[in-house]
Design a protein around this motif. Structure first.
Motif, short mmCIF file in Angstrom:
data_model
loop_
_atom_site.label_atom_id
_atom_site.label_comp_id
_atom_site.label_asym_id
_atom_site.label_seq_id
_atom_site.Cartn_x
_atom_site.Cartn_y
_atom_site.Cartn_z
N MET A 1 13.13 -23.67 -25.75
CA MET A 1 14.28 -24.53 -25.57
C MET A 1 14.29 -25.64 -26.61
N ILE A 2 15.47 -25.99 -27.05
CA ILE A 2 15.59 -27.01 -28.09
C ILE A 2 15.07 -28.37 -27.61
N GLU A 3 15.19 -28.66 -26.33
CA GLU A 3 14.67 -29.92 -25.82
C GLU A 3 13.16 -30.03 -26.01
N ASP A 4 12.45 -28.91 -25.89
CA ASP A 4 11.00 -28.90 -26.13
C ASP A 4 10.69 -29.25 -27.58
N TYR A 5 11.48 -28.71 -28.49
CA TYR A 5 11.28 -29.02 -29.91
C TYR A 5 11.55 -30.51 -30.17
N ARG B 1 11.18 -32.91 -28.10
CA ARG B 1 10.03 -33.66 -27.57
C ARG B 1 8.83 -33.57 -28.51
N GLN B 2 8.61 -32.41 -29.12
CA GLN B 2 7.51 -32.26 -30.08
C GLN B 2 7.70 -33.20 -31.27
N VAL B 3 8.91 -33.33 -31.73
CA VAL B 3 9.20 -34.25 -32.84
C VAL B 3 8.89 -35.68 -32.40
N GLU B 4 9.31 -36.05 -31.21
CA GLU B 4 9.04 -37.40 -30.70
C GLU B 4 7.54 -37.68 -30.60
N VAL B 5 6.78 -36.71 -30.11
CA VAL B 5 5.32 -36.87 -30.01
C VAL B 5 4.72 -37.02 -31.40
N LEU B 6 5.16 -36.21 -32.34
CA LEU B 6 4.68 -36.30 -33.72
C LEU B 6 4.95 -37.69 -34.30
N LEU B 7 6.15 -38.20 -34.10
CA LEU B 7 6.51 -39.51 -34.64
C LEU B 7 5.74 -40.64 -33.96
N SER B 8 5.53 -40.53 -32.66
CA SER B 8 4.81 -41.59 -31.97
C SER B 8 3.33 -41.62 -32.36
N ALA B 9 2.80 -40.49 -32.81
CA ALA B 9 1.40 -40.42 -33.22
C ALA B 9 1.19 -40.84 -34.68
N ALA B 10 2.26 -40.96 -35.43
CA ALA B 10 2.16 -41.31 -36.85
C ALA B 10 1.99 -42.82 -37.00
N GLU C 1 17.39 -31.84 -39.99
CA GLU C 1 16.95 -30.48 -39.68
C GLU C 1 18.00 -29.82 -38.80
N PHE C 2 18.36 -28.61 -39.15
CA PHE C 2 19.20 -27.78 -38.30
C PHE C 2 18.33 -26.59 -37.93
N VAL C 3 17.89 -26.52 -36.67
CA VAL C 3 16.86 -25.56 -36.27
C VAL C 3 17.29 -24.66 -35.14
N ASN C 4 16.68 -23.47 -35.16
CA ASN C 4 16.81 -22.52 -34.06
C ASN C 4 15.39 -22.24 -33.58
N VAL C 5 15.13 -22.46 -32.31
CA VAL C 5 13.78 -22.28 -31.77
C VAL C 5 13.68 -21.10 -30.81
N GLU C 6 14.65 -20.21 -30.88
CA GLU C 6 14.64 -19.07 -29.95
C GLU C 6 13.41 -18.19 -30.16
N TYR C 7 13.06 -17.89 -31.40
CA TYR C 7 11.90 -17.05 -31.74
C TYR C 7 11.03 -17.80 -32.73
N ASP D 1 7.93 -28.88 -43.52
CA ASP D 1 8.29 -29.33 -42.19
C ASP D 1 7.90 -30.79 -42.06
N LEU D 2 8.29 -31.40 -40.97
CA LEU D 2 8.09 -32.84 -40.80
C LEU D 2 6.61 -33.21 -40.80
N GLN D 3 5.76 -32.41 -40.19
CA GLN D 3 4.32 -32.71 -40.15
C GLN D 3 3.74 -32.75 -41.57
N ALA D 4 4.06 -31.76 -42.38
CA ALA D 4 3.55 -31.72 -43.75
C ALA D 4 4.06 -32.90 -44.57
N VAL D 5 5.32 -33.24 -44.39
CA VAL D 5 5.90 -34.37 -45.12
C VAL D 5 5.23 -35.68 -44.70
N LEU D 6 5.01 -35.86 -43.41
CA LEU D 6 4.33 -37.07 -42.93
C LEU D 6 2.91 -37.15 -43.48
#
Length: 128
Positions: free
Chosen positions: A1-5, A7-16, A52-58, A111-116
């Motif tokens: 689900m896109i909401e999970d993605y 949330r993952q971005v938010e966790v990544l940003l809060s840890a940076a 980012e324009f993302v599809n997280v279905e697969y 991706d955002l992690q690599a850029v950070l």
């Protein structure tokens, strides 16, 4: 689900620990497709403008991405994107602009992690 993605971005940003504030919008387009746009503000006053324009279905498929990193005065440090305007590059459409819009090099999809991680190294080096 896109909401999970999202949330993952938010966790990544809060840890940076190099990020002091953010201005991010999340736009759910469907159960698995979403758009993220925003700016990250770093401790040295540099900024990352991202989209980012993302599809997280697969897994995570980035239909479009831009990670534009600049110094506090607006000078480009680098930008990763997948706009299809450099077909001669072996990584087409993925590429990186370095220090100007005329210095374009081949680059793997980012991706955002690599850029950070890259920004963290740059900030750490400049603060020493």
């Amino acid at each position: 689900m896109i909401e999970d993605y999202f949330r993952q971005v938010e966790v990544l940003l809060s840890a940076a620990n190099i990020v002091h504030s953010t201005s991010i919008t999340y736009d759910k387009r469907s159960a698995s497709i979403g758009f993220i746009r925003g700016i990250l503000y770093f401790l040295d006053e540099s900024q990352l403008h991202l989209r980012e324009f993302v599809n997280v279905e697969y897994g995570v498929e980035r239909y479009m991405y831009v990670y534009h990193y600049q110094r506090s005065g607006g000078t480009l440090v680098f930008r990763y994107d997948n706009a299809p305007h450099f077909p001669a590059l072996p990584t087409f459409p993925h590429h990186k602009h370095e220090r100007s819009d005329t210095n374009i090099i081949a680059a793997s999809p980012s991706d955002l992690q690599a850029v950070l991680n890259e920004i963290h190294s740059l900030i750490e080096t400049s603060l020493l």
